[in-house]
Design a protein around this motif. Structure first.
Motif, PDB file in Angstrom:
ATOM      1  N   PRO A   1     -10.045  -9.169 -35.755  1.00  0.00           N
ATOM      2  CA  PRO A   1      -9.695  -8.979 -34.347  1.00  0.00           C
ATOM      3  C   PRO A   1     -10.834  -9.409 -33.414  1.00  0.00           C
ATOM      4  CG  PRO A   1      -9.589  -6.891 -35.551  1.00  0.00           C
ATOM      5  CD  PRO A   1     -10.066  -7.923 -36.496  1.00  0.00           C
ATOM      6  N   VAL A   2     -10.443  -9.986 -32.292  1.00  0.00           N
ATOM      7  CA  VAL A   2     -11.398 -10.413 -31.273  1.00  0.00           C
ATOM      8  C   VAL A   2     -10.963  -9.798 -29.956  1.00  0.00           C
ATOM      9  CG1 VAL A   2     -12.341 -12.377 -30.006  1.00  0.00           C
ATOM     10  CG2 VAL A   2     -11.868 -12.585 -32.450  1.00  0.00           C
ATOM     11  N   ASP A   3     -11.886  -9.118 -29.291  1.00  0.00           N
ATOM     12  CA  ASP A   3     -11.589  -8.533 -27.991  1.00  0.00           C
ATOM     13  C   ASP A   3     -12.063  -9.465 -26.885  1.00  0.00           C
ATOM     14  OD1 ASP A   3     -10.345  -6.061 -28.687  1.00  0.00           O
ATOM     15  OD2 ASP A   3     -12.302  -5.324 -29.342  1.00  0.00           O
ATOM     16  N   ALA A   4     -11.293  -9.545 -25.833  1.00  0.00           N
ATOM     17  CA  ALA A   4     -11.655 -10.338 -24.657  1.00  0.00           C
ATOM     18  C   ALA A   4     -11.899  -9.383 -23.494  1.00  0.00           C
ATOM     19  CB  ALA A   4     -10.543 -11.319 -24.318  1.00  0.00           C
ATOM     20  N   ASP A   5     -12.750  -9.789 -22.567  1.00  0.00           N
ATOM     21  CA  ASP A   5     -12.975  -8.987 -21.365  1.00  0.00           C
ATOM     22  C   ASP A   5     -11.737  -8.999 -20.476  1.00  0.00           C
ATOM     23  OD1 ASP A   5     -15.544  -8.570 -22.271  1.00  0.00           O
ATOM     24  OD2 ASP A   5     -16.386 -10.207 -21.073  1.00  0.00           O
ATOM     25  N   GLU A   6     -11.060 -10.139 -20.485  1.00  0.00           N
ATOM     26  CA  GLU A   6      -9.874 -10.302 -19.641  1.00  0.00           C
ATOM     27  C   GLU A   6      -8.884 -11.198 -20.363  1.00  0.00           C
ATOM     28  OE1 GLU A   6      -9.213 -12.627 -15.521  1.00  0.00           O
ATOM     29  OE2 GLU A   6     -10.732 -11.045 -15.437  1.00  0.00           O
ATOM     30  N   LEU A   7      -7.634 -10.772 -20.416  1.00  0.00           N
ATOM     31  CA  LEU A   7      -6.583 -11.566 -21.055  1.00  0.00           C
ATOM     32  C   LEU A   7      -5.419 -11.652 -20.082  1.00  0.00           C
ATOM     33  CD1 LEU A   7      -6.263 -12.905 -23.929  1.00  0.00           C
ATOM     34  CD2 LEU A   7      -4.645 -11.088 -24.369  1.00  0.00           C
ATOM     35  N   THR A   8      -5.077 -12.859 -19.687  1.00  0.00           N
ATOM     36  CA  THR A   8      -4.023 -13.095 -18.706  1.00  0.00           C
ATOM     37  C   THR A   8      -2.883 -13.863 -19.355  1.00  0.00           C
ATOM     38  OG1 THR A   8      -5.722 -13.260 -17.000  1.00  0.00           O
ATOM     39  CG2 THR A   8      -3.539 -14.052 -16.429  1.00  0.00           C
ATOM     40  N   VAL A   9      -1.653 -13.437 -19.094  1.00  0.00           N
ATOM     41  CA  VAL A   9      -0.479 -14.183 -19.548  1.00  0.00           C
ATOM     42  C   VAL A   9       0.273 -14.672 -18.321  1.00  0.00           C
ATOM     43  CG1 VAL A   9      -0.195 -13.037 -21.767  1.00  0.00           C
ATOM     44  CG2 VAL A   9       0.932 -12.102 -19.777  1.00  0.00           C
ATOM     45  N   ARG A  10       0.744 -15.889 -18.424  1.00  0.00           N
ATOM     46  CA  ARG A  10       1.521 -16.475 -17.326  1.00  0.00           C
ATOM     47  C   ARG A  10       2.842 -16.946 -17.902  1.00  0.00           C
ATOM     48  NH1 ARG A  10       0.172 -21.657 -13.611  1.00  0.00           N
ATOM     49  NH2 ARG A  10       1.764 -21.211 -12.055  1.00  0.00           N
ATOM     50  N   PHE A  11       3.931 -16.366 -17.418  1.00  0.00           N
ATOM     51  CA  PHE A  11       5.279 -16.725 -17.855  1.00  0.00           C
ATOM     52  C   PHE A  11       5.855 -17.697 -16.840  1.00  0.00           C
ATOM     53  CE2 PHE A  11       4.604 -13.107 -20.441  1.00  0.00           C
ATOM     54  CZ  PHE A  11       5.551 -13.113 -21.455  1.00  0.00           C
ATOM     55  N   LYS A  12       6.274 -18.871 -17.341  1.00  0.00           N
ATOM     56  CA  LYS A  12       6.870 -19.886 -16.474  1.00  0.00           C
ATOM     57  C   LYS A  12       8.204 -20.318 -17.069  1.00  0.00           C
ATOM     58  CE  LYS A  12       3.492 -22.780 -16.902  1.00  0.00           C
ATOM     59  NZ  LYS A  12       2.627 -23.941 -16.767  1.00  0.00           N
ATOM     60  N   ARG A  13       9.195 -20.480 -16.206  1.00  0.00           N
ATOM     61  CA  ARG A  13      10.465 -21.038 -16.651  1.00  0.00           C
ATOM     62  C   ARG A  13      10.308 -22.547 -16.811  1.00  0.00           C
ATOM     63  NH1 ARG A  13      14.239 -17.471 -18.602  1.00  0.00           N
ATOM     64  NH2 ARG A  13      14.693 -15.852 -17.114  1.00  0.00           N
ATOM     65  N   PRO A  14      10.954 -23.138 -17.839  1.00  0.00           N
ATOM     66  CA  PRO A  14      10.875 -24.590 -17.989  1.00  0.00           C
ATOM     67  C   PRO A  14      11.472 -25.339 -16.800  1.00  0.00           C
ATOM     68  CG  PRO A  14      11.692 -23.581 -20.004  1.00  0.00           C
ATOM     69  CD  PRO A  14      11.651 -22.508 -18.960  1.00  0.00           C
ATOM     70  N   VAL A  15      12.452 -24.730 -16.154  1.00  0.00           N
ATOM     71  CA  VAL A  15      13.084 -25.347 -14.992  1.00  0.00           C
ATOM     72  C   VAL A  15      13.048 -24.347 -13.843  1.00  0.00           C
ATOM     73  CG1 VAL A  15      15.221 -26.298 -14.079  1.00  0.00           C
ATOM     74  CG2 VAL A  15      14.615 -26.725 -16.450  1.00  0.00           C
ATOM     75  N   GLY A  16      12.473 -24.752 -12.739  1.00  0.00           N
ATOM     76  CA  GLY A  16      12.385 -23.876 -11.577  1.00  0.00           C
ATOM     77  C   GLY A  16      11.159 -22.982 -11.664  1.00  0.00           C
ATOM     78  N   ASP A  17      10.791 -22.408 -10.528  1.00  0.00           N
ATOM     79  CA  ASP A  17       9.594 -21.576 -10.512  1.00  0.00           C
ATOM     80  C   ASP A  17       9.802 -20.243  -9.811  1.00  0.00           C
ATOM     81  OD1 ASP A  17       9.830 -22.480  -7.932  1.00  0.00           O
ATOM     82  OD2 ASP A  17       7.846 -23.395  -7.822  1.00  0.00           O
ATOM     83  N   HIS A  18      11.025 -19.908  -9.456  1.00  0.00           N
ATOM     84  CA  HIS A  18      11.270 -18.684  -8.693  1.00  0.00           C
ATOM     85  C   HIS A  18      11.138 -17.398  -9.519  1.00  0.00           C
ATOM     86  CE1 HIS A  18      15.175 -19.835 -10.344  1.00  0.00           C
ATOM     87  NE2 HIS A  18      15.511 -18.569 -10.271  1.00  0.00           N
ATOM     88  N   GLN A  19      11.138 -17.485 -10.851  1.00  0.00           N
ATOM     89  CA  GLN A  19      10.981 -16.290 -11.687  1.00  0.00           C
ATOM     90  C   GLN A  19       9.627 -16.239 -12.387  1.00  0.00           C
ATOM     91  OE1 GLN A  19      14.351 -16.492 -14.332  1.00  0.00           O
ATOM     92  NE2 GLN A  19      15.669 -15.418 -12.896  1.00  0.00           N
ATOM     93  N   ASP A  20       8.736 -17.190 -12.117  1.00  0.00           N
ATOM     94  CA  ASP A  20       7.430 -17.218 -12.764  1.00  0.00           C
ATOM     95  C   ASP A  20       6.607 -16.000 -12.357  1.00  0.00           C
ATOM     96  OD1 ASP A  20       8.386 -19.650 -13.553  1.00  0.00           O
ATOM     97  OD2 ASP A  20       6.841 -20.838 -12.568  1.00  0.00           O
ATOM     98  N   PHE A  21       5.766 -15.527 -13.294  1.00  0.00           N
ATOM     99  CA  PHE A  21       4.867 -14.427 -12.972  1.00  0.00           C
ATOM    100  C   PHE A  21       3.630 -14.487 -13.857  1.00  0.00           C
ATOM    101  CE2 PHE A  21       7.611 -12.698 -16.274  1.00  0.00           C
ATOM    102  CZ  PHE A  21       6.755 -11.965 -17.082  1.00  0.00           C
ATOM    103  N   GLU A  22       2.568 -13.851 -13.372  1.00  0.00           N
ATOM    104  CA  GLU A  22       1.312 -13.768 -14.101  1.00  0.00           C
ATOM    105  C   GLU A  22       0.940 -12.308 -14.231  1.00  0.00           C
ATOM    106  OE1 GLU A  22      -3.147 -15.167 -13.118  1.00  0.00           O
ATOM    107  OE2 GLU A  22      -1.637 -16.766 -13.134  1.00  0.00           O
ATOM    108  N   LEU A  23       0.356 -11.944 -15.372  1.00  0.00           N
ATOM    109  CA  LEU A  23       0.075 -10.546 -15.654  1.00  0.00           C
ATOM    110  C   LEU A  23      -1.252 -10.421 -16.400  1.00  0.00           C
ATOM    111  CD1 LEU A  23       1.631  -7.835 -15.370  1.00  0.00           C
ATOM    112  CD2 LEU A  23       2.588  -8.276 -17.614  1.00  0.00           C
ATOM    113  N   LEU A  24      -2.049  -9.442 -16.013  1.00  0.00           N
ATOM    114  CA  LEU A  24      -3.309  -9.142 -16.700  1.00  0.00           C
ATOM    115  C   LEU A  24      -3.025  -8.068 -17.736  1.00  0.00           C
ATOM    116  CD1 LEU A  24      -6.385  -9.598 -16.814  1.00  0.00           C
ATOM    117  CD2 LEU A  24      -6.600  -7.739 -15.165  1.00  0.00           C
TER     118      LEU A  24
END
Length: 164
Positions: free
Chosen positions: A94-117
């Motif tokens: 296991p490796v721990d990070a100080d900060e881990l961010t996920v970004r969810f993007k739709r393949p088509v369109g951007d109105h539902q995209d979001f980023e989360l820490l």
């Protein structure tokens, strides 16, 4: 014997005009429909500024090579209202990070995209509560340690069933 009908059909210029109008009308109608669908189904935005992106390309390639050589990888789990990412090194430690961010993007369109820490919970696992709508997503995971990027993972996933 040869019989002549009283009303023989004659193909006139009006008939030809009708054929031409129907032919080109069909082509124009299909093109208008396709253009409408293209404009309304995709944002068209890949990068904000293509010139700046082209200047940064070689640096991004070098960084990607460096990150790939580090051997860090991870496993993404999405379900039951939870997003979880487990990061490990090449020896599966296991490796721990100080900060881990996920970004969810739709393949088509951007109105539902979001980023989360994601918050660390120990043993290289980071998680956050979030409902993810069903469908296809492109997920980018970025890990930072001491202000330096140690992981960049991009994966296309499909979330099935009701919002989880």
């Amino acid at each position: 014997m040869f019989m002549r009908r009283s009303h023989d059909f004659t193909f006139t210029g009006w008939h030809m005009a009708g054929v031409v109008c129907l032919f080109f009308g069909t082509i124009i109608s299909v093109n208008v429909y396709m253009a409408y669908q293209a404009v309304h189904s995709w944002s068209g935005l890949v990068v904000e500024n293509t010139y700046v992106a082209s200047q940064q390309f070689n640096g991004k390639v070098e960084e990607a090579k460096h990150l790939a050589a580090s051997g860090l990888s991870g496993t993404l789990t999405v379900g039951a209202g939870m997003i979880r990412y487990r990061m490990v090194d090449a020896a599966d430690r296991p490796v721990d990070a100080d900060e881990l961010t996920v970004r969810f993007k739709r393949p088509v369109g951007d109105h539902q995209d979001f980023e989360l820490l994601l918050s660390p919970v120990g043993s290289g696992v980071h998680e956050a509560r979030r409902e993810v709508l069903p469908g296809h997503w492109i997920v980018e995971v970025t890990g930072l340690k001491s202000g330096e990027r140690i992981l960049h993972h991009s994966k296309r996933i499909a979330v099935t069933g009701p919002a989880s």
